[in-house]
Design a protein around this motif. Structure first.
Motif, PDB file in Angstrom:
ATOM      1  N   TRP A  28       0.840  -1.205   0.000  1.00 50.29           N
ATOM      2  CA  TRP A  28       0.000   0.000   0.000  1.00 50.29           C
ATOM      3  C   TRP A  28       0.873   1.253   0.000  1.00 50.29           C
ATOM      4  O   TRP A  28       0.626   2.187  -0.765  1.00 50.29           O
ATOM      5  N   VAL A  29       1.870   1.292   0.867  1.00 51.34           N
ATOM      6  CA  VAL A  29       2.759   2.462   0.930  1.00 51.34           C
ATOM      7  C   VAL A  29       3.474   2.644  -0.406  1.00 51.34           C
ATOM      8  O   VAL A  29       3.553   3.754  -0.934  1.00 51.34           O
ATOM      9  N   SER A  30       3.958   1.556  -0.959  1.00 50.79           N
ATOM     10  CA  SER A  30       4.660   1.625  -2.236  1.00 50.79           C
ATOM     11  C   SER A  30       3.744   2.134  -3.350  1.00 50.79           C
ATOM     12  O   SER A  30       4.091   3.055  -4.086  1.00 50.79           O
ATOM     13  N   ASP A  31       2.562   1.534  -3.455  1.00 47.05           N
ATOM     14  CA  ASP A  31       1.627   1.909  -4.520  1.00 47.05           C
ATOM     15  C   ASP A  31       1.038   3.304  -4.328  1.00 47.05           C
ATOM     16  O   ASP A  31       0.924   4.071  -5.282  1.00 47.05           O
ATOM     17  N   SER A  32       0.648   3.619  -3.110  1.00 48.14           N
ATOM     18  CA  SER A  32      -0.061   4.869  -2.846  1.00 48.14           C
ATOM     19  C   SER A  32       0.848   6.083  -2.762  1.00 48.14           C
ATOM     20  O   SER A  32       0.444   7.191  -3.116  1.00 48.14           O
ATOM     21  N   LEU A  33       2.056   5.878  -2.274  1.00 47.29           N
ATOM     22  CA  LEU A  33       2.948   7.006  -2.036  1.00 47.29           C
ATOM     23  C   LEU A  33       4.167   7.020  -2.944  1.00 47.29           C
ATOM     24  O   LEU A  33       5.001   7.913  -2.847  1.00 47.29           O
ATOM     25  N   GLY A  34       4.277   6.013  -3.802  1.00 45.54           N
ATOM     26  CA  GLY A  34       5.365   5.983  -4.764  1.00 45.54           C
ATOM     27  C   GLY A  34       6.731   5.712  -4.156  1.00 45.54           C
ATOM     28  O   GLY A  34       7.753   6.081  -4.724  1.00 45.54           O
ATOM     29  N   ILE A  35       6.759   5.045  -3.015  1.00 45.48           N
ATOM     30  CA  ILE A  35       8.017   4.706  -2.362  1.00 45.48           C
ATOM     31  C   ILE A  35       8.477   3.352  -2.911  1.00 45.48           C
ATOM     32  O   ILE A  35       7.683   2.412  -3.006  1.00 45.48           O
ATOM     33  N   ARG A  36       9.731   3.262  -3.261  1.00 42.10           N
ATOM     34  CA  ARG A  36      10.249   1.993  -3.793  1.00 42.10           C
ATOM     35  C   ARG A  36      10.069   0.867  -2.784  1.00 42.10           C
ATOM     36  O   ARG A  36      10.429   1.011  -1.607  1.00 42.10           O
ATOM     37  N   LEU A  81       0.008   1.036   7.966  1.00 42.44           N
ATOM     38  CA  LEU A  81      -0.701   0.153   8.892  1.00 42.44           C
ATOM     39  C   LEU A  81      -2.108   0.663   9.172  1.00 42.44           C
ATOM     40  O   LEU A  81      -3.067  -0.104   9.201  1.00 42.44           O
ATOM     41  N   VAL A  82      -2.218   1.961   9.384  1.00 39.43           N
ATOM     42  CA  VAL A  82      -3.535   2.556   9.627  1.00 39.43           C
ATOM     43  C   VAL A  82      -4.451   2.319   8.429  1.00 39.43           C
ATOM     44  O   VAL A  82      -5.613   1.929   8.582  1.00 39.43           O
ATOM     45  N   ALA A  83      -3.910   2.509   7.235  1.00 43.97           N
ATOM     46  CA  ALA A  83      -4.713   2.366   6.020  1.00 43.97           C
ATOM     47  C   ALA A  83      -5.126   0.926   5.753  1.00 43.97           C
ATOM     48  O   ALA A  83      -6.255   0.681   5.309  1.00 43.97           O
ATOM     49  N   THR A  84      -4.241  -0.010   6.015  1.00 41.19           N
ATOM     50  CA  THR A  84      -4.519  -1.388   5.610  1.00 41.19           C
ATOM     51  C   THR A  84      -5.057  -2.276   6.723  1.00 41.19           C
ATOM     52  O   THR A  84      -5.879  -3.140   6.475  1.00 41.19           O
ATOM     53  N   GLY A  86      -5.751  -0.898  10.145  1.00 35.46           N
ATOM     54  CA  GLY A  86      -6.545  -0.112  11.086  1.00 35.46           C
ATOM     55  C   GLY A  86      -7.798   0.503  10.497  1.00 35.46           C
ATOM     56  O   GLY A  86      -8.396   1.383  11.114  1.00 35.46           O
ATOM     57  N   ASP A  87      -8.200   0.064   9.321  1.00 35.09           N
ATOM     58  CA  ASP A  87      -9.420   0.562   8.671  1.00 35.09           C
ATOM     59  C   ASP A  87      -9.454   2.083   8.555  1.00 35.09           C
ATOM     60  O   ASP A  87     -10.513   2.700   8.668  1.00 35.09           O
ATOM     61  N   GLY A  88      -8.283   2.689   8.379  1.00 34.08           N
ATOM     62  CA  GLY A  88      -8.203   4.130   8.183  1.00 34.08           C
ATOM     63  C   GLY A  88      -8.356   4.950   9.454  1.00 34.08           C
ATOM     64  O   GLY A  88      -8.408   6.173   9.398  1.00 34.08           O
ATOM     65  N   ASP A  89      -8.399   4.299  10.597  1.00 31.21           N
ATOM     66  CA  ASP A  89      -8.576   4.993  11.875  1.00 31.21           C
ATOM     67  C   ASP A  89      -7.232   5.145  12.574  1.00 31.21           C
ATOM     68  O   ASP A  89      -6.679   4.169  13.089  1.00 31.21           O
ATOM     69  N   PRO A  90      -6.685   6.381  12.625  1.00 32.82           N
ATOM     70  CA  PRO A  90      -5.385   6.567  13.264  1.00 32.82           C
ATOM     71  C   PRO A  90      -5.377   6.192  14.745  1.00 32.82           C
ATOM     72  O   PRO A  90      -4.326   5.897  15.305  1.00 32.82           O
ATOM     73  N   ASN A  91      -6.543   6.181  15.382  1.00 32.75           N
ATOM     74  CA  ASN A  91      -6.605   5.769  16.786  1.00 32.75           C
ATOM     75  C   ASN A  91      -6.242   4.298  16.973  1.00 32.75           C
ATOM     76  O   ASN A  91      -5.954   3.877  18.090  1.00 32.75           O
ATOM     77  N   TRP A  92      -6.250   3.529  15.884  1.00 35.69           N
ATOM     78  CA  TRP A  92      -5.875   2.119  15.955  1.00 35.69           C
ATOM     79  C   TRP A  92      -4.462   1.973  16.519  1.00 35.69           C
ATOM     80  O   TRP A  92      -4.179   1.027  17.258  1.00 35.69           O
ATOM     81  N   LEU A  93      -3.589   2.915  16.205  1.00 35.57           N
ATOM     82  CA  LEU A  93      -2.206   2.846  16.679  1.00 35.57           C
ATOM     83  C   LEU A  93      -2.083   3.058  18.189  1.00 35.57           C
ATOM     84  O   LEU A  93      -1.106   2.615  18.793  1.00 35.57           O
ATOM     85  N   LYS A  94      -3.054   3.701  18.798  1.00 32.06           N
ATOM     86  CA  LYS A  94      -2.962   4.010  20.229  1.00 32.06           C
ATOM     87  C   LYS A  94      -2.839   2.775  21.105  1.00 32.06           C
ATOM     88  O   LYS A  94      -2.302   2.852  22.214  1.00 32.06           O
TER      89      LYS A  94
END
Length: 100
Positions: A28-36, A81-84, A86-94
């Motif tokens: 996801w990070v690679s595809d969405s943000l263009g990171i190798r 991780l949040v996107a994939t 944590g269902d897009g909820d940043p509170n998931w990391l808490k």
């Protein structure tokens, strides 16, 4: 402090996610943000990616060219991780926050 929080989130997540979820996060990070993809694998070992690097922290910082690029890679992976997972909820990391 930022370093400690990011490490806690990533290593804490490793205990709860599957290898497939770790793969999905990096993809996801690679595809969405263009990171190798290969660049992400240097930090993806922290979340249990099966192809992730087993570099020491010093080696990882050196690989990324300094502490700030390494911190950025941890931020991007946390966002993935949040996107994939944590269902897009940043509170998931808490749930992985450091306790006093």
């Amino acid at each position: 402090m930022v370093w400690a929080i990011l490490m806690a989130w990533l290593v804490g997540a490793r205990e709860q996610i599957t290898e497939d979820q770790a793969r999905d996060t990096v993809q996801w990070v690679s595809d969405s943000l263009g990171i190798r993809h290969d660049d992400l694998l240097q930090v993806a070992g922290l979340i249990g990616h099966p192809d992730g690097s087993d570099l020491t922290l010093s080696q990882a910082v050196e690989h990324y060219g300094g502490p700030m690029p390494f911190v950025l890679s941890m931020v991007l992976l946390s966002g993935g991780l949040v996107a994939t997972v944590g269902d897009g909820d940043p509170n998931w990391l808490k749930q992985f926050d450091l306790t006093s």
